[in-house]
Design a protein around this motif. Structure first.
Motif, mmCIF file in Angstrom:
data_model
loop_
_atom_site.group_PDB
_atom_site.id
_atom_site.type_symbol
_atom_site.label_atom_id
_atom_site.label_comp_id
_atom_site.label_asym_id
_atom_site.label_seq_id
_atom_site.Cartn_x
_atom_site.Cartn_y
_atom_site.Cartn_z
ATOM 1 N N LEU A 104 -37.347 27.484 24.282
ATOM 2 C CA LEU A 104 -36.631 28.265 25.296
ATOM 3 C C LEU A 104 -35.325 27.574 25.667
ATOM 4 O O LEU A 104 -34.264 28.212 25.693
ATOM 5 N N LEU A 105 -35.371 26.291 25.941
ATOM 6 C CA LEU A 105 -34.164 25.558 26.336
ATOM 7 C C LEU A 105 -33.128 25.557 25.212
ATOM 8 O O LEU A 105 -31.933 25.714 25.465
ATOM 9 N N GLN B 65 -27.262 30.327 23.601
ATOM 10 C CA GLN B 65 -26.947 31.628 24.180
ATOM 11 C C GLN B 65 -27.511 32.761 23.322
ATOM 12 O O GLN B 65 -26.862 33.776 23.088
ATOM 13 N N ASP B 66 -28.730 32.570 22.881
ATOM 14 C CA ASP B 66 -29.433 33.567 22.087
ATOM 15 C C ASP B 66 -29.491 34.880 22.859
ATOM 16 O O ASP B 66 -29.982 34.937 23.983
ATOM 17 N N GLU B 67 -28.988 35.935 22.262
ATOM 18 C CA GLU B 67 -28.891 37.225 22.955
ATOM 19 C C GLU B 67 -30.248 37.766 23.379
ATOM 20 O O GLU B 67 -30.400 38.316 24.462
ATOM 21 N N GLY B 68 -31.250 37.608 22.527
ATOM 22 C CA GLY B 68 -32.585 38.102 22.858
ATOM 23 C C GLY B 68 -33.161 37.420 24.082
ATOM 24 O O GLY B 68 -33.830 38.054 24.889
ATOM 25 N N VAL B 69 -32.891 36.141 24.236
ATOM 26 C CA VAL B 69 -33.402 35.405 25.395
ATOM 27 C C VAL B 69 -32.546 35.702 26.627
ATOM 28 O O VAL B 69 -33.063 36.042 27.689
ATOM 29 N N ALA C 252 -22.017 34.037 30.491
ATOM 30 C CA ALA C 252 -21.525 35.231 29.798
ATOM 31 C C ALA C 252 -20.045 35.512 30.064
ATOM 32 O O ALA C 252 -19.323 35.929 29.166
ATOM 33 N N ASN C 253 -19.569 35.297 31.264
ATOM 34 C CA ASN C 253 -18.178 35.616 31.604
ATOM 35 C C ASN C 253 -17.332 34.377 31.880
ATOM 36 O O ASN C 253 -16.282 34.479 32.501
ATOM 37 N N SER C 254 -17.782 33.217 31.410
ATOM 38 C CA SER C 254 -17.045 31.972 31.651
ATOM 39 C C SER C 254 -15.963 31.794 30.589
ATOM 40 O O SER C 254 -16.243 31.782 29.398
ATOM 41 N N MET C 255 -14.735 31.650 31.040
ATOM 42 C CA MET C 255 -13.582 31.466 30.143
ATOM 43 C C MET C 255 -12.773 30.246 30.585
ATOM 44 O O MET C 255 -12.678 29.954 31.774
ATOM 45 N N LYS D 48 -18.954 27.480 26.603
ATOM 46 C CA LYS D 48 -20.373 27.492 26.235
ATOM 47 C C LYS D 48 -21.048 26.244 26.796
ATOM 48 O O LYS D 48 -20.448 25.184 26.856
ATOM 49 N N PRO D 49 -22.306 26.375 27.184
ATOM 50 C CA PRO D 49 -23.020 25.194 27.685
ATOM 51 C C PRO D 49 -23.336 24.220 26.556
ATOM 52 O O PRO D 49 -23.595 24.627 25.426
ATOM 53 N N LYS D 50 -23.300 22.925 26.866
ATOM 54 C CA LYS D 50 -23.634 21.887 25.891
ATOM 55 C C LYS D 50 -24.833 21.057 26.341
ATOM 56 O O LYS D 50 -25.478 20.418 25.525
#
Length: 170
Positions: free
Chosen positions: A87-88, A94-98, A111-114, A122-124
């Motif tokens: 899950l983590l 950023q798996d779309e299904g999850v 999702a809206n972070s620019m 993206k998270p690391k």
């Protein structure tokens, strides 16, 4: 409470959960693009998280992931819940299904972070914290429904996890 109506044999207790405590331990999943933050919480559909969000009425549906997160909080360590590693990892990827199917309330907090150039952030890094939640009985308009206090780290015990470190744990 159950003892008062047991002699009538009208109802029975709900298995192991015949008593509901006034406080509960919850796991809060957070991720960040930089190890120094800011850290963003993943908001699950029905489990406590944001203290300002009204508690959800979930019947007749059963939100299995939210339930499993609560069970995991009581089991001691992530090693007893190996599904959490996957899950983590999927949250970091950023798996779309999850992010869209399982986290229906707000989905992916990234999702809206620019960045300044309009590129997606993206998270690391990811971590899971343990919090004690208590229902706030004197809630008025605009006041929190829950009070919460941090208990400690659930995973990883020190530092933060990355996609690479999660891959070795799976």
């Amino acid at each position: 409470m159950n003892a008062s109506f047991d002699p009538l044999r009208l109802v029975n207790t709900y298995g192991a959960f015949g008593v509901v405590n006034e406080d509960r331990i919850e796991l809060i999943v957070e991720s960040a693009a930089d190890v120094s933050g800011p850290w963003k919480e993943y908001d699950f559909p029905v489990k406590p998280g944001n203290v300002l969000r009204r508690p959800r009425w979930i019947s007749p549906y059963h939100y299995r992931l939210d339930w499993q997160m609560w069970i995991a909080s009581a089991s001691g360590s992530i090693d007893r819940n190996p599904w959490m590693y996957s899950l983590l990892q999927k949250l970091l990827e950023q798996d779309e299904g999850v992010c869209k199917e399982l986290l229906l309330s707000n989905g992916d907090p990234w999702a809206n972070s620019m960045d300044q150039d309009g590129k997606p952030i993206k998270p690391k890094y990811i971590r899971v914290e343990k919090w004690r939640y208590r229902f706030n009985k004197n809630t008025g308009p605009g006041e929190p429904y829950w009070t919460r206090e941090r208990i400690g780290r659930y995973y990883p015990r020190q530092g933060v996890a990355t996609i690479e470190s999660l891959s070795t744990d799976i």
